[in-house]
Design a protein around this motif. Sequence first.
Motif, PDB file in Angstrom:
ATOM      1  N   GLU A   1      11.546  56.355  41.519  1.00  0.00           N
ATOM      2  CA  GLU A   1      10.523  56.938  40.923  1.00  0.00           C
ATOM      3  C   GLU A   1      11.164  58.020  39.823  1.00  0.00           C
TER       4      GLU A   1
ATOM      5  N   GLU B   1      -1.705  61.413  52.385  1.00  0.00           N
ATOM      6  CA  GLU B   1      -2.126  60.964  51.027  1.00  0.00           C
ATOM      7  C   GLU B   1      -3.074  59.800  50.630  1.00  0.00           C
TER       8      GLU B   1
ATOM      9  N   HIS C   1      -4.832  59.698  43.945  1.00  0.00           N
ATOM     10  CA  HIS C   1      -4.781  58.695  45.083  1.00  0.00           C
ATOM     11  C   HIS C   1      -5.975  58.990  46.272  1.00  0.00           C
TER      12      HIS C   1
END
Length: 672
Positions: A288, A395, A521
């Motif tokens: 990432e 999350e 999210h």
Amino acid sequence: MPLTVPVLPVGIDPAWLPPEAFRPLGSRRTLVQGAGPLVDTVHGEVAYACGQFGGEVVRNAADDAYDLVLRLARQTAADAGVLGSIGDLGDEGFAYERADETATVTAVGQRGLLYGLFHVVRLGEDAFRGARAREVHRPASALRMLDHWDNVAVHPVMGQVERGYAGGSLFWRDGGARGEWDRVRAYGRLLAACGVNAVSVNNVNVHETEAHLLTDRIDQVARIAGALRPYGIRTHLSVTFAAPVVLGGLSTADPFEGAVREWWAEAVRGVYSAIPDFGGFVVKADSEGQPGPFTYGRSHADGANLLAAALEPYGGTVHWRAFVYDHRQDWRDRTTDRARAAYDHFAPLDGEFADNAVLQVKHGPLDFQVREPVSPVLGAMPRTRLAVELQATQEYTGQQRHVCWLGPMWSEVLRFGPHGDGGASVGESVRGLVAVSNVGDDPFWTGHPLAQANLYTFGRLAWQPGRDPHGVLDEWIGLTFPSAPERLVGGLHAVLDGSWRTYEKYTAPLGVGFMVQPGHHYGPSVDGYEYSPWGTYHFADRDGIGVDRSAATGTGYAAQYGKPWAEVYESAATCPDELLLFFHHVPYGHVLADGRTVIQHIYDSHFEGVEEAEEARRVWAGLADLVDPAWHARVAERYEEQVRSAREWRDQINSYFLRKSGVPDARGRTIY
Ligand code: GCU
């Protein structure tokens, strides 16, 4: 007045250790025997409790009658007999027994004595009743760690804590150390009471300010380490692989360059002169956007071994994360499968990692979804030290606004046998457990007070991965709500036990994965990631849904498992329904084991999930007279949001699939 010793803090007052953090026990006289900083902690705990509630504690006295003896055994002739009969306790184990009206904890290492004290606390009154034969307790592994994704400087997108849902960081504020050392110390105490012994204090995405923690800001890390040390917690740091360039001004971070090796050796020397018991590094590389060895044509083993070599002289460990995949994928390209990536990158490197390198593997192949298969990497690298990474911070499981107790999910992962029933389970074969932390500066530590149960369950499963998580939950309830009446205990179980499955039902059942709003999210967005570069697709069309990951016709991911799983997952007929859409693209009319079609299951589970969330809210409301008002109000307020959000999920998902498939709900309920 009975002697008292501490239990888990259940809330924070300005002194960080409120009276509720202590519990009276039936003992009056305690002897603490041994020397060392953690023995001082043990003595301090008991002495503080005696000061608050009465009782007496003596240190290193001659034999006398005591109700409780906490004893660090030395390898002297006097202790040799006892230790010989106990066997190897290691640094963290302890023995507990009760005879002749005296409860005795024996440990060889100081950490063991501390864990023994907390064991007595967990037993409560039972620790002092009757005779108890000797029990020996040792952790299954030495690595029981929490990774904080805390930023020193507030990140413009991710804020102070990346994926944090419990307020700000305990360690950092506005670009520097927060400086509330008593609070950090209280946190160390909380972690030790759960069984955790290591912490990483900054985000795996290492931004510019945070990169400097390794060198010119190491004094701030040293202060944190100093506050955690009395509770046996070793401090770790996330570092950037590009540090030699970013901090050292070198032109390269190539692991094969002598200057790079020297730079790391010197940096690590500086770290250990500031923190002699420093634990090691956590590294997110080539992931990432984070830098890594691929830039120089080197492997992840080359990268990890570079840092391992620098840490080795001091006994440090590098925690190298296996979360490596292409986040710039073309959604049109069906041949690339993100789920395959960790195995493809790492399995061929088995045996190449240094002894003090731990490969930290997310429990599933994607990214902490509510349901994923167990990562095939966990069964594919017998010659590598592996740790499982779990996500306590919620999350993808409700962001600590929803109740979602993850004990059963984690336990399924830990009990999974990558090689079938005969072989070792994940929990038996890995070297440690790591969780992304769910704690912040919130007065309840975890934002949602009931999310404390996740923190506690993680610590206890890290200590003993094979344990029944429901027993752990009982323990947490007993410690957090001492002397709770049966109605409260029953109510807490009613709202927590099945909460993970409830969350799964109203969000993404059948292993379908990502249907969340992009970026933060939270909340539903069925196609939020469908045409994005992130590699998390469900491929729903008018005829069916799911990802074909079979070897015969799909991406081949199923073949990354050993026997029997490769065969079980290969066919939709044998794949467990709860993972069906993870492994197979099936028509909406595909019939599941219980006789329902996939489309009907989607409708039913979303209706059911909402009903279960509404029922949990009702149960909680009925406990108002039994729970501290501030606690009760906080949870009640979050239930309002959970129910609202669950209905949102239900209505969006059901409407989406009704419109896609054209198949009506067999039970004629309202779908928009
Ligand atoms: C998830 C999460 C990121 C995090 C990443 C990781 O993708 O959304 O915030 O950085 O995991 O584990 O590195």
